[in-house]
Design a protein around this motif. Structure first.
Motif: not given
Ligand SMILES: CSC[C@H]1O[C@H](OP(=O)(O)O)[C@H](O)[C@@H]1O
Length: 358
Positions: A327-333
């Motif tokens: 999750a910490d590599l994802i800007d937005v879901i």
């Protein structure tokens, strides 16, 4: 926007008709457009396992129709049809392990059976649920397309270069696509300079399916080797990497096509925003983190051959076909219930407590 996306719709992978379930065979696209018909659960399970139909939402939709077909067979056999149907649920559940949409859809069909009243028409009730799963996926994709395009507008609305991985289009869903739905909407809004599509070895969803969908709608697309993605992020001014998902866990970790994880690491290094687009049917709140997601391993020949012709040296191959992006590599879901920026467990729980936006 919804009307313009509907007007632009050209591709579908799944067609439910009275006689059978009809699937566009994605193993032979784009060189051949072949529709195949399926009349029972084992046949539909085989189509999912062999990737005649693929893509997390599309797999769930096909499985739901598979239960309708199975109920027809079991009721015609007579006897304890409900007990016999359990074998059909199992054969469909065993078809592929990673996309949680498959299990989500089967659970929705099972729930509908459990709520049947004595006078209910079983087949009509099951068919109605399967059609609802199919239609609601299309609706979710239209909502996500708008939400994702708005994010692109907020971050430099002018024409941008985007990169995507695998196929997340109409072929992978009930229509319009998830990540490709966002790209379609952004293109309609004049915000796409060019889409770079990873070929996505070994099954080539990018070169065979995504390139075909986008080119067919006049969306500027360039195919690139998966290994070129980092160089393109460094040299081509890419602003977003936009991908789909097969399973998102309670903390926001994302399982998606193999190669997604390294895209996320590279995007972080280059300051490229990373967007995951998936309906809430892809979110598995029963799993705390991506470490718990079953990762499908497919036969090595998918790496060693092309069209059945071996080109690799005489070695074994290892072929995991999904990986997990933390999750910490994802800007937005982006989901149909709304968006989650910088996902974490608390934000995912809050998202799942919402009703869908449309
Ligand atoms: C909206 S499709 C989600 C997901 O499914 C694809 O996997 P496969 O082609 O093996 O079914 C890919 O991971 C897509 O991103």
């Amino acid at each position: 926007m919804r009307e313009r996306l509907l007007a632009a719709e050209k591709v579908k992978a799944i067609e439910w008709r009275e006689d059978a379930l009809h699937l566009l065979d994605q193993r032979v696209l784009p060189l051949q457009e072949v529709w195949r018909s399926y009349g029972d659960a084992p046949a539909v399970a085989g189509a999912i396992r062999e990737m005649v139909v693929r893509g997390a939402p599309a797999i769930g939709i096909a499985a739901a129709y598979g239960i309708v077909l199975a109920a027809r067979v079991r009721l015609a056999e007579g006897g304890d049809w409900r007990a016999a149907l359990e074998a059909d649920f199992q054969v469909l559940a065993d078809s592929r392990p990673t996309a949680v949409n498959l299990f989500w859809a089967l659970n929705r069909m099972r729930d509908r059976l459990d709520k049947l009243k004595p006078d209910d028409d079983v087949l009509a009730a099951l068919e109605s649920m399967a059609v609802s799963i199919h239609q609601s996926d299309r609706e979710a994709n239209l909502t996500m397309a708008q939400l994702g395009a708005e994010l692109i507008r907020k971050n430099q609305g002018n024409p941008q270069n985007l990169l995507t991985h695998c196929n997340t289009g109409a072929l992978a869903t009930g229509g319009f696509g998830t990540a490709l739905g966002v790209i379609r909407a952004a293109h309609l809004e004049g915000m796409v300079e060019r889409v770079y599509a990873d070929e996505t070895r070994p099954w080539l969803q990018g070169s065979r399916l995504t390139a075909w969908e986008l080119a067919g709608e006049g969306i500027p697309v360039s195919l690139n080797a998966d290994s070129a993605a980092a160089h393109l992020m460094k040299t081509r001014g890419i602003t977003w990497v936009i991908v789909g998902a097969d399973r998102i866990t309670a903390n926001g970790d994302v399982a998606n096509k193999i190669g997604t994880y390294q895209l996320a690491v590279t995007a972080m290094h280059h300051g490229v925003r990373f967007m995951v687009v998936a309906p809430s049917s892809t979110i598995d709140m029963n799993l705390e983190s991506g470490e718990d997601i079953p990762i499908e391993e497919r036969p090595g020949h998918e790496l060693l051959e092309v069209n059945g012709q071996r080109f690799a040296a005489d070695v074994e191959a290892v072929n995991p076909v999904f990986d997990v992006t933390p999750a910490d590599l994802i800007d937005v879901i982006v989901t149909e219930k709304g968006i989650v920026e910088r996902p974490d467990a608390a934000k995912m729980a809050a998202l799942m407590s919402r009703s869908r936006l449309h």
